[in-house]
Design a protein around this motif. Sequence first.
Motif, PDB file in Angstrom:
ATOM      1  N   ILE A 165      -9.363  62.796 -69.304  1.00 27.54           N
ATOM      2  CA  ILE A 165     -10.785  62.746 -69.657  1.00 27.54           C
ATOM      3  C   ILE A 165     -11.222  64.078 -70.272  1.00 27.54           C
ATOM      4  O   ILE A 165     -11.928  64.102 -71.288  1.00 27.54           O
ATOM      5  CB  ILE A 165     -11.643  62.414 -68.424  1.00 27.54           C
ATOM      6  CG1 ILE A 165     -11.372  60.976 -67.967  1.00 27.54           C
ATOM      7  CG2 ILE A 165     -13.127  62.593 -68.729  1.00 27.54           C
ATOM      8  CD1 ILE A 165     -12.015  60.614 -66.646  1.00 27.54           C
ATOM      9  N   THR A 213      -9.663  64.325 -73.898  1.00 29.21           N
ATOM     10  CA  THR A 213     -10.262  63.408 -74.875  1.00 29.21           C
ATOM     11  C   THR A 213     -11.745  63.700 -75.069  1.00 29.21           C
ATOM     12  O   THR A 213     -12.255  63.601 -76.186  1.00 29.21           O
ATOM     13  CB  THR A 213     -10.054  61.942 -74.453  1.00 29.21           C
ATOM     14  OG1 THR A 213     -10.449  61.768 -73.093  1.00 29.21           O
ATOM     15  CG2 THR A 213      -8.601  61.535 -74.589  1.00 29.21           C
ATOM     16  N   ALA A 214     -12.436  64.073 -73.998  1.00 29.75           N
ATOM     17  CA  ALA A 214     -13.844  64.470 -74.138  1.00 29.75           C
ATOM     18  C   ALA A 214     -13.942  65.755 -74.950  1.00 29.75           C
ATOM     19  O   ALA A 214     -14.841  65.917 -75.782  1.00 29.75           O
ATOM     20  CB  ALA A 214     -14.490  64.662 -72.770  1.00 29.75           C
ATOM     21  N   ILE A 273     -16.184  66.183 -78.123  1.00 33.32           N
ATOM     22  CA  ILE A 273     -17.269  67.165 -78.079  1.00 33.32           C
ATOM     23  C   ILE A 273     -16.899  68.369 -78.939  1.00 33.32           C
ATOM     24  O   ILE A 273     -16.008  69.141 -78.596  1.00 33.32           O
ATOM     25  CB  ILE A 273     -17.539  67.618 -76.632  1.00 33.32           C
ATOM     26  CG1 ILE A 273     -18.042  66.428 -75.816  1.00 33.32           C
ATOM     27  CG2 ILE A 273     -18.554  68.750 -76.593  1.00 33.32           C
ATOM     28  CD1 ILE A 273     -17.976  66.647 -74.332  1.00 33.32           C
ATOM     29  N   MET A 300     -13.778  72.742 -70.645  1.00 33.65           N
ATOM     30  CA  MET A 300     -14.850  71.752 -70.571  1.00 33.65           C
ATOM     31  C   MET A 300     -15.843  72.039 -69.446  1.00 33.65           C
ATOM     32  O   MET A 300     -17.060  71.971 -69.662  1.00 33.65           O
ATOM     33  CB  MET A 300     -14.263  70.342 -70.452  1.00 33.65           C
ATOM     34  CG  MET A 300     -13.558  69.847 -71.716  1.00 33.65           C
ATOM     35  SD  MET A 300     -14.601  69.997 -73.184  1.00 33.65           S
ATOM     36  CE  MET A 300     -15.952  68.909 -72.749  1.00 33.65           C
ATOM     37  N   MET A 350     -17.387  61.008 -81.965  1.00 32.80           N
ATOM     38  CA  MET A 350     -16.319  60.646 -81.031  1.00 32.80           C
ATOM     39  C   MET A 350     -14.925  60.792 -81.641  1.00 32.80           C
ATOM     40  O   MET A 350     -13.950  60.251 -81.125  1.00 32.80           O
ATOM     41  CB  MET A 350     -16.539  59.227 -80.505  1.00 32.80           C
ATOM     42  CG  MET A 350     -17.807  59.119 -79.660  1.00 32.80           C
ATOM     43  SD  MET A 350     -18.112  57.480 -78.989  1.00 32.80           S
ATOM     44  CE  MET A 350     -16.831  57.399 -77.750  1.00 32.80           C
ATOM     45  N   SER A 406     -16.048  57.395 -69.562  1.00 34.50           N
ATOM     46  CA  SER A 406     -16.311  58.788 -69.173  1.00 34.50           C
ATOM     47  C   SER A 406     -16.407  59.697 -70.387  1.00 34.50           C
ATOM     48  O   SER A 406     -17.266  60.591 -70.449  1.00 34.50           O
ATOM     49  CB  SER A 406     -15.212  59.292 -68.231  1.00 34.50           C
ATOM     50  OG  SER A 406     -15.169  58.540 -67.042  1.00 34.50           O
ATOM     51  N   VAL A 407     -15.528  59.471 -71.368  1.00 38.55           N
ATOM     52  CA  VAL A 407     -15.548  60.268 -72.597  1.00 38.55           C
ATOM     53  C   VAL A 407     -16.859  60.047 -73.349  1.00 38.55           C
ATOM     54  O   VAL A 407     -17.518  61.007 -73.787  1.00 38.55           O
ATOM     55  CB  VAL A 407     -14.346  59.915 -73.495  1.00 38.55           C
ATOM     56  CG1 VAL A 407     -14.492  60.560 -74.882  1.00 38.55           C
ATOM     57  CG2 VAL A 407     -13.050  60.369 -72.852  1.00 38.55           C
ATOM     58  N   THR A 432     -19.806  61.594 -71.420  1.00 35.71           N
ATOM     59  CA  THR A 432     -19.788  63.054 -71.543  1.00 35.71           C
ATOM     60  C   THR A 432     -20.234  63.486 -72.928  1.00 35.71           C
ATOM     61  O   THR A 432     -21.009  64.437 -73.079  1.00 35.71           O
ATOM     62  CB  THR A 432     -18.372  63.599 -71.256  1.00 35.71           C
ATOM     63  OG1 THR A 432     -17.923  63.118 -69.992  1.00 35.71           O
ATOM     64  CG2 THR A 432     -18.362  65.114 -71.249  1.00 35.71           C
ATOM     65  N   ASP A 433     -19.771  62.771 -73.946  1.00 36.10           N
ATOM     66  CA  ASP A 433     -20.132  63.066 -75.333  1.00 36.10           C
ATOM     67  C   ASP A 433     -21.646  62.967 -75.525  1.00 36.10           C
ATOM     68  O   ASP A 433     -22.281  63.856 -76.116  1.00 36.10           O
ATOM     69  CB  ASP A 433     -19.409  62.087 -76.260  1.00 36.10           C
ATOM     70  CG  ASP A 433     -19.620  62.402 -77.727  1.00 36.10           C
ATOM     71  OD1 ASP A 433     -19.209  63.493 -78.152  1.00 36.10           O
ATOM     72  OD2 ASP A 433     -20.200  61.562 -78.436  1.00 36.10           O
TER      73      ASP A 433
END
Length: 449
Positions: A14, A17-18, A22, A175, A226, A252-253, A256-257
């Motif tokens: 997560i 990828t987040a 971001i 992050m 994204m 979740s990604v 968070t984005d």
Amino acid sequence: MQNRSSFGSKFGAIAATAGSAIGLGNIWRFPYITGENGGAAFIIIYLICTILIGIPLLLTEFSIGRYTKRNVFGAFRVLKPHSHWYFIGILGIATAFVILSFYCVVAGWTMSFLAESVVNNFAGKSSLEIQDSFGKFVDSGWQPIIWTIIFIAMTAYIIISGVEKGIERYNKILMPVLFLILLILVGNSVFLPGFKDGINFLFKPDFSKIDGSVILEALGQAFFSMSLGMGTMITYGSYIRNNDNMLSTAGSVALTDILIALLAGVAIFPAVFSFGISPTSGPELVFITLPNIFLQMPGGYFLSLLFFLLLLIAAVTSAVSIMEVLAAYCTEELKISRRKSGILIAVIIMAMSSLCCISQMPDSAIRIAGMNLFDLFDTLSANYMMIIGAFLTTVFAGWFMSKAKLRNEFTSGGLYGVKLFPVFIFIVKFVAPVMIAVIFLSKIGLLRF
């Protein structure tokens, strides 16, 4: 299927990828795009587009990557051998190369602004003076090149360190730091006189502002923020473990984005309203206007430091994911070691980014179709390459990829989201391709609202 690296934990997957999703688009682009398109009304459309289009596209790329366990080029070769669908992989690699070439230049600017903040060079300067100083910095050519090379070397070091010990490890550190810095900036905004006006602008919608162009801009923001259509999520998807809940990871990604983008707005707009700045200031809002605003606040020196550190972290996590697209291709298809791949890619990107910097000098002869190299790469990637890549990926997944394979990855072998799959496949087959085509036609001027 070859034995290869993977993310060591769900949180690591997560975070990585987040971190890819971001980037500067959330903290630099989102605030001024929101300002130019009516604030809260734009945000509502953006959220709807993210849920209906962004998440399904993310899940599509994840599914292709996790099933094949290959880079973006190899993934389509595995799914459809002896066909021309591998062109999507070639396009993904080319897109990553083009984006990285100019994105690292912007990241270099961020490093320069951070250094300027450290030595307090913005003190006593007006927005016009900061703008003039920034213009001279860009026009010099050599100064941006130095900062860009430093940034690329830093990014390459993370890539060379590997998937788990490099990408995952640093994203798990960066992050949370990014989130903490944003919370500090948001906490500061609460005490500003323009806090109420900033919050109303962000969260009190005026639906009279919504028209076709606003909807299109929101769709484009959801799509681009994204990291879709450039191979990064296929590559990162290939590192997600088979027993991980991919639906949960994608959700979740996306969450968070969205959260980071909104927090950036909460951190920025109260300051903008407090000092009488127009929320529609455009791209210069972050690089020109905010340094001046910060220094008029109590503790402004530290706020400026934190803000540009925030931008730098966002730039690093995104650049790492884009560079990994190229590194995975080199290691798996060209059989070059990760270390040599990282060095080779860094050298090539340094050369191309340097040309982008030189092309921005006033008397530069580097012009193609009337544009400098920086603007050309930006236009090519955003208006053509990413959109075409995402369109072809959705068409492939919806109409040519085995439905059983797609269902197996989407549901993680029937463990999660089985009832959601029919909705997902409908969006991938019919809704997403149409919406992406609308974006493309508008970008090239064939469709106007």
